[in-house]
Design an enzyme around this catalytic site. Structure first.
Site, mmCIF file in Angstrom:
data_model
loop_
_atom_site.group_PDB
_atom_site.id
_atom_site.type_symbol
_atom_site.label_atom_id
_atom_site.label_comp_id
_atom_site.label_asym_id
_atom_site.label_seq_id
_atom_site.Cartn_x
_atom_site.Cartn_y
_atom_site.Cartn_z
ATOM 1 N N SER A 23 -25.137 34.903 -13.301
ATOM 2 C CA SER A 23 -26.183 34.408 -12.244
ATOM 3 C C SER A 23 -26.980 33.806 -13.359
ATOM 4 O O SER A 23 -27.200 34.204 -14.394
ATOM 5 C CB SER A 23 -26.516 35.459 -11.707
ATOM 6 N N PRO A 24 -27.755 32.618 -12.847
ATOM 7 C CA PRO A 24 -29.165 32.110 -13.774
ATOM 8 C C PRO A 24 -30.044 33.244 -14.091
ATOM 9 O O PRO A 24 -30.564 33.659 -13.472
ATOM 10 C CB PRO A 24 -29.517 30.979 -13.049
ATOM 11 N N CYS A 26 -33.317 33.422 -16.643
ATOM 12 C CA CYS A 26 -34.535 32.819 -17.295
ATOM 13 C C CYS A 26 -34.630 33.701 -18.747
ATOM 14 O O CYS A 26 -34.670 35.018 -18.509
ATOM 15 C CB CYS A 26 -35.838 32.604 -16.818
ATOM 16 N N ALA A 58 -32.385 28.788 -15.347
ATOM 17 C CA ALA A 58 -32.920 27.203 -14.613
ATOM 18 C C ALA A 58 -33.456 26.382 -15.803
ATOM 19 O O ALA A 58 -34.311 26.643 -16.409
ATOM 20 C CB ALA A 58 -34.255 27.908 -13.868
ATOM 21 N N GLN A 100 -28.021 25.125 -13.898
ATOM 22 C CA GLN A 100 -28.714 25.253 -12.977
ATOM 23 C C GLN A 100 -30.149 24.066 -13.325
ATOM 24 O O GLN A 100 -30.785 24.505 -14.191
ATOM 25 C CB GLN A 100 -29.320 26.591 -12.667
ATOM 26 N N TYR A 185 -39.676 27.920 -6.015
ATOM 27 C CA TYR A 185 -39.747 26.862 -6.906
ATOM 28 C C TYR A 185 -39.679 25.665 -6.013
ATOM 29 O O TYR A 185 -39.892 25.719 -4.756
ATOM 30 C CB TYR A 185 -38.837 26.752 -7.898
ATOM 31 N N ARG A 233 -28.484 26.653 -4.952
ATOM 32 C CA ARG A 233 -28.743 27.965 -4.791
ATOM 33 C C ARG A 233 -29.970 27.962 -3.670
ATOM 34 O O ARG A 233 -31.026 27.024 -3.793
ATOM 35 C CB ARG A 233 -29.785 28.522 -6.037
ATOM 36 N N GLY A 329 -26.411 39.344 -12.366
ATOM 37 C CA GLY A 329 -27.530 38.876 -13.247
ATOM 38 C C GLY A 329 -27.839 40.298 -14.055
ATOM 39 O O GLY A 329 -27.353 40.381 -15.388
ATOM 40 N N ARG A 330 -28.640 41.222 -13.649
ATOM 41 C CA ARG A 330 -29.153 42.322 -14.436
ATOM 42 C C ARG A 330 -27.838 43.164 -15.124
ATOM 43 O O ARG A 330 -27.920 43.688 -16.213
ATOM 44 C CB ARG A 330 -29.986 43.155 -13.756
#
Length: 362
Positions: A23-24, A26, A58, A100, A185, A233, A329-330
Site C-alpha cells: 500500500s502507498p 509516505c 503519494a 500513486q 486530500y 483510491r 501497509g504497516r
C-alpha cells in the site's frame, strides 16, 4: 477454482503475479521531490520479498500538492528520472510497479509527522495551501493557515498537473497509475460536503462534487496506455455520521461512475477528512466491509486495506470473494518479506530471487 492469494490477476494486459500489494506509505524522505536511495531500498526490498504489486507513496503532481517539503514528487523530469531506477528495479524482481498520483490540498505544507506535523508558512519554507473552499484543516495545537479556494481556471490546472504527472510516470516505467482521491486530500476534499462549499459546477450536488475526480480519472486514463490499468483510491466514508458527509452509498455510486471513466480497480480505504472523525473499532480487516460493499454492487475489482496482518486472513479475503487484491501497509513495514512468509505458511510456491532460494526450502 476460485482465486487465492497467490493467483495472478490480469487487469487489461497487465498481470500482477499474486494478489498481495504494498500500500502507498509516505516516507517523507525525498529531496526537492526527488526519490533517494531510501525509496529504492524501501520499495525494492518489498519487491525482492515477493509482493505482486509495489506502490509508491503519494507522489505529488505539483509542488503545492506535497504534504511536507520532503514528499516525493513527479512534476519535473528530474523527479521522473529518479523514479525510473526504482520502477526498473521493481520490475526486474517480477513485481508490478505502481505510482500513486496525489495532491494534498488543504492538508499540505506541514512538517513531517516525527517533527510534529505542524503547518509551515511560506516564510518558513512552506507554501499557500489550496482547497475547494476556504475551509482550513482544523489543527488542534496550531493556528490553521489561510486557504486559497481554487478558481475554475485553477481546477483546470490541477487536471493538467495530473495528466503531466501520468505522462512522466509512464516514461519512468510504471505499469499502474493510481489517482489518490482519499484521506482528506484535494480530490477527497471536492467529494465531501464537509470541505466542499462551492456553488458552481464543482460543488453542490453529487454530480458537482464528483466532477473533478471524474475529470482527473478520465484524463489520466486518456494518456495511460490501453494495456495498463488505472486505479482510484477512495475513502469509503468520512466517519462523520452526524454531519452531512461522504458515505458508503456515495462511494458505491462514485465507483459506477469511475468504471465509466475507465478506472480498472477501486482501492477502498476510509476517513481522513476531519480530525473529529468517529473511528470504528480498529480490529483486523476493519475496512474490508467497505471494499466488499463496492465489489458486490459494482462490476469492478477492488483492493482491501486496513489491519490485515496474517497470511490466512489475506488469503481468505480473496478466496471468499471479498476483495480482488489485498494491500498491506504497516505489516510490510514490519516485514518486507511478508509475501514469502505467507507462501511458506500457506504451502504455496512463490518466486524467490535466486540469491535467497536456499531459504525457500521447508
Amino acid at each position: 477454482m476460485s482465486p487465492s492469494l497467490f493467483s495472478p490477476l490480469s487487469l487489461r494486459e497487465t498481470t500482477i503475479p499474486n494478489r498481495i500489494g504494498v500500500s502507498p506509505m509516505c516516507q517523507y524522505s525525498a529531496v526537492d521531490g526527488v526519490a533517494t536511495d531510501w525509496h529504492l531500498v524501501h520499495l525494492g526490498s518489498r519487491a525482492v520479498g515477493g509482493a505482486g504489486l509495489v506502490m509508491t507513496e503519494a507522489t505529488a503532481v505539483a509542488p503545492e500538492g506535497r504534504i511536507s517539503p520532503k514528499d516525493l514528487g513527479i512534476w519535473t523530469d528530474e523527479q521522473a528520472t529518479a523514479l525510473r531506477r526504482l520502477a526498473s528495479f521493481v520490475r526486474d524482481q517480477g513485481a508490478v510497479p505502481g505510482i500513486q498520483l496525489a495532491h494534498a490540498g488543504r492538508k499540505a505544507s506541514t512538517r513531517r509527522p516525527w517533527e510534529g506535523g505542524a503547518p509551515i508558512g511560506p516564510a518558513d519554507g512552506g507554501w499557500e495551501v489550496v482547497a475547494p473552499s476556504e475551509v482550513p484543516w482544523p489543527y488542534e495545537d496550531h493556528e490553521s493557515p489561510p486557504v486559497h479556494a481554487l478558481s475554475t481556471a485553477d481546477i483546470s490546472g490541477v487536471v493538467d498537473d495530473f495528466v503531466a504527472a501520468a505522462e512522466r510516470a509512464l516514461d519512468a516505467g510504471f505499469l499502474v497509475a493510481e489517482v489518490h482521491a482519499a484521506h482528506g486530500y484535494l480530490l477527497h476534499e471536492f467529494l465531501s460536503p464537509v470541505t466542499n462549499r462551492r456553488t458552481d459546477e464543482y460543488g453542490g450536488d453529487f454530480a458537482g462534487r464528483t466532477r473533478l475526480v471524474r475529470e482527473v480519472t478520465t484524463a489520466v486514463r486518456d494518456v495511460w496506455p490501453d494495456d495498463r490499468p488505472v486505479f482510484v483510491r477512495v475513502s469509503a466514508t468520512d466517519w462523520l455520521p452526524d454531519r452531512d458527509s461522504w458515505t458508503v452509498d456515495d462511494t458505491v455510486r462514485l465507483a459506477r461512475d469511475l468504471a465509466d471513466c475507465g478506472a480498472d480497480l477501486v482501492d477502498v480505504s476510509s476517513g481522513g477528512i476531519h480530525p473529529e472523525q468517529e473511528l470504528p473499532d480498529v480490529g483486523p480487516g476493519y475496512q474490508v466491509p467497505y471494499a466488499e460493499r463496492v465489489r458486490t454492487a459494482v462490476d469492478l475489482p477492488v483492493a482491501a486495506v486496513g489491519a490485515i496482518t496474517t497470511a490466512q486472513h489475506a488469503d481468505a479475503l480473496v478466496r471468499n470473494g471479498r476483495a480482488d487484491v489485498v494491500l498491506l501497509g504497516r505489516e510490510y513495514l514490519r516485514d518486507p518479506y511478508f509475501t514469502h512468509r505467507a507462501a511458506y505458511e500457506l504451502g504455496r510456491d512463490a518466486a524467490w530471487p535466486p540469491q535467497y532460494q536456499r531459504a525457500s526450502r521447508r
